[in-house]
Design an enzyme around this catalytic site. Sequence first.
Site, PDB file in Angstrom:
ATOM      1  N   ASP A   1       0.862  -1.167   0.000  1.00 35.58           N
ATOM      2  CA  ASP A   1       0.000   0.000   0.000  1.00 35.58           C
ATOM      3  C   ASP A   1       0.907   1.229   0.000  1.00 35.58           C
ATOM      4  O   ASP A   1       2.107   1.140   0.271  1.00 35.58           O
ATOM      5  CB  ASP A   1      -0.938  -0.003   1.209  1.00 35.58           C
ATOM      6  CG  ASP A   1      -2.246   0.723   0.905  1.00 35.58           C
ATOM      7  OD1 ASP A   1      -2.274   1.576   0.004  1.00 35.58           O
ATOM      8  OD2 ASP A   1      -3.257   0.450   1.595  1.00 35.58           O
ATOM      9  N   CYS A   2       0.335   2.370  -0.329  1.00 34.32           N
ATOM     10  CA  CYS A   2       1.170   3.532  -0.644  1.00 34.32           C
ATOM     11  C   CYS A   2       1.856   4.109   0.591  1.00 34.32           C
ATOM     12  O   CYS A   2       1.200   4.537   1.534  1.00 34.32           O
ATOM     13  CB  CYS A   2       0.329   4.569  -1.362  1.00 34.32           C
ATOM     14  SG  CYS A   2      -0.270   3.909  -2.939  1.00 34.32           S
TER      15      CYS A   2
END
Length: 720
Positions: free
Chosen positions: A248-249
């Site tokens: 995930d970012c």
Amino acid sequence: MTELNQNQEKLREYRKQAEEFVAQMTIEEKCNQMLHTAIAVERLGIPQYNWWNEALHGVARAGVATVFPQAITMAASFDEEWIEKVADAIATEGRAKFNNQQKYQDYEIYKGLTFWSPNVNIFRDPRWGRGHETFGEDPYLTSRLGVRFIEGLQGHDENYLKSAACAKHFAVHSGPEDLRHEFNAEVSNVDLYETYLPAFRACVMEAKVEAVMGAYNRTNGIPCCGNQQLLQEILREKWGFEGHVVSDCWAIRDFYQGHGVVEGPVEAVAMAVNHGCDLNCGSLFLYLQEAVEKGLVSEEQIDHAVTHLLMSRIKLGLLGKKEKSLYDSISFLEVDSENMQKLNLKTALKSMVLLKNTNQLLPLDRTTIQTIGVIGPNANSRKALVGNYEGTASRYITVLEGIQDYLGDQVRVLFSEGCHLYKERLNGRGDKNDRLAEIKGICEHSDVIVCCMGLDAGLEGEQGDKSNQFASGDKPDLNLPGVQQEVLQIAVESKKPVILVLLSGSALAISYAEEKIPAILYGGYPGAQGGKAIAQILFGESCPEGKLPITFYRTTEELPEFTDYSMKNRTYRYMESEALYPFGYGLSYTRFILQKTKISSFEVTSEGILVETEVENVGAYDGAETVQVYIKVEQSGTPHAQLKGLCKVFLQKGEKKQVKIQLKEVDFGLYEEDGKKKVTKGNCRIYIGTSQPDLRSCCLREEKPEEFLVQVLESRIVEE
């Protein structure tokens, strides 16, 4: 050669091509391929590529595209075939936009074919802001819809993917948003395997999803994007996953800044890559080369990761030896076409859930109405149509506009915003509830009143969304925000017929409405065509057919602590109180009956059990119904009856159809603490109907599912 062998041969070919590229690359070039902004390696013919794109309910964030209903709303269709059709349309638009972007050398973010969708997390708590990105609270429904969404996105071409799907967020992720960068989700193995993993397993093993995204949180002490158990032991070894894993970012930054499990960025990237993370959404993998030089990551491990990534690009036809693909010729004119708009409208119609309809107030007969009042903050709100991770529609049809367009000049439509969505006043200088006179005037002069209440993605969403009015993105409670409840009461006190149209991506505690308002329609976030669909439902041009993919609770107080990831007293499968509106519930304007219902065996064997029933539409409208099959294992401490089969059927009035649903042996099993599924000697009950077998559903629908008692003759471990 069998299809399985052909697929394996094709994978070997893709892997060989990818390995040939990797063998010619320097360590710097390889590490740069592991960032979501992968740079070009021109000497090898590898173009630049930005991996980050979204397609939760349409191609997002890159200009005009069809904005379908939000994921949770589409889930209410309970129609897996339709979900695949929608996803195929999204992939068509994705390819059309990609082909056009490539033509004009546009390689930026949100311009690729790797879509970080679907979100198959379980919506375990209605306060979670991102719950409307999911397919709901049930592992079986989420699995079925997730699989078909992925198959729609990826296509069925034997050589190339239409686009690459990504199942996220792996795993045990569902809020709280404001703690996600530091939170440790503690979960038992039973809950892990019974609730949090089944949808991911189905996406990997059935749909062959190309990517899996790790979650921000820790699971049982280990960050998900560097978790040996999740990414290696379960994902690759148990399930045989052959695609790539993306973080995930900026989640890897959390390893040291939030979770505190490593000292700094070099150690964080080493932990991620060594435990199976191939691609970094973010920039922390800029430290990868340093990690290799320090001996924290082997170059062989880098080679494995880059091979996975290049294989994905080869499967998409973006790299390596390329044969002609039909996907390359998809025209930009497919985007936002007339056919897409029709599909979008039909999707919205299939997703509306009729919660209440006392004395058949709905559908409205416009020939008997001279004036209709439309009141509420969501009545003319575009934002309330779309949810988050949305694209840009060429036209949005709000509820007010849908009603106005439908009625034309035949009926006078009076409108008031009524109140702010969450503030006490619309005018900053006004008194609390500063539209009282307008509301009362509209009620006085209207024959019927439509109140449009609820939420929008500014009140529930992801942490850090600039549009979100709550810092975390999560809801503090289940109440209608602001003074919406007071406006509803004014409408009710007018003694005019009132219809509540509820737009939200999650459950709300609407006990007052359930008690006082004769008709309630739950529209979710119905997409850019949502207002047109709602108007057609209200006036009977279309028959509601949706079912709730979530439970509507009566109060916030009955919920467990938000940070407690145990499934005890959560969702319809484990809840201890009675629901306001149960999972799987939804009414229709027409009436369906099930008859000649039977099962193939009263003993659970390796062959499973075939369920058969005949569905007949005995009402006055054409419509669709969902046959639902639930199984209750009659052992101490087991979940309530769980959904294990479904089939959507459309029937014209007077028509009947046979429905067959195959239950597998594993459907009668439950997971043990060791992570193995076991069918246990004893009794199980099969329920076949159009809702759950719980008392509340039976009371609301005034009918009970058919019930069969079956036996498991001996306990045994079963493989899915």
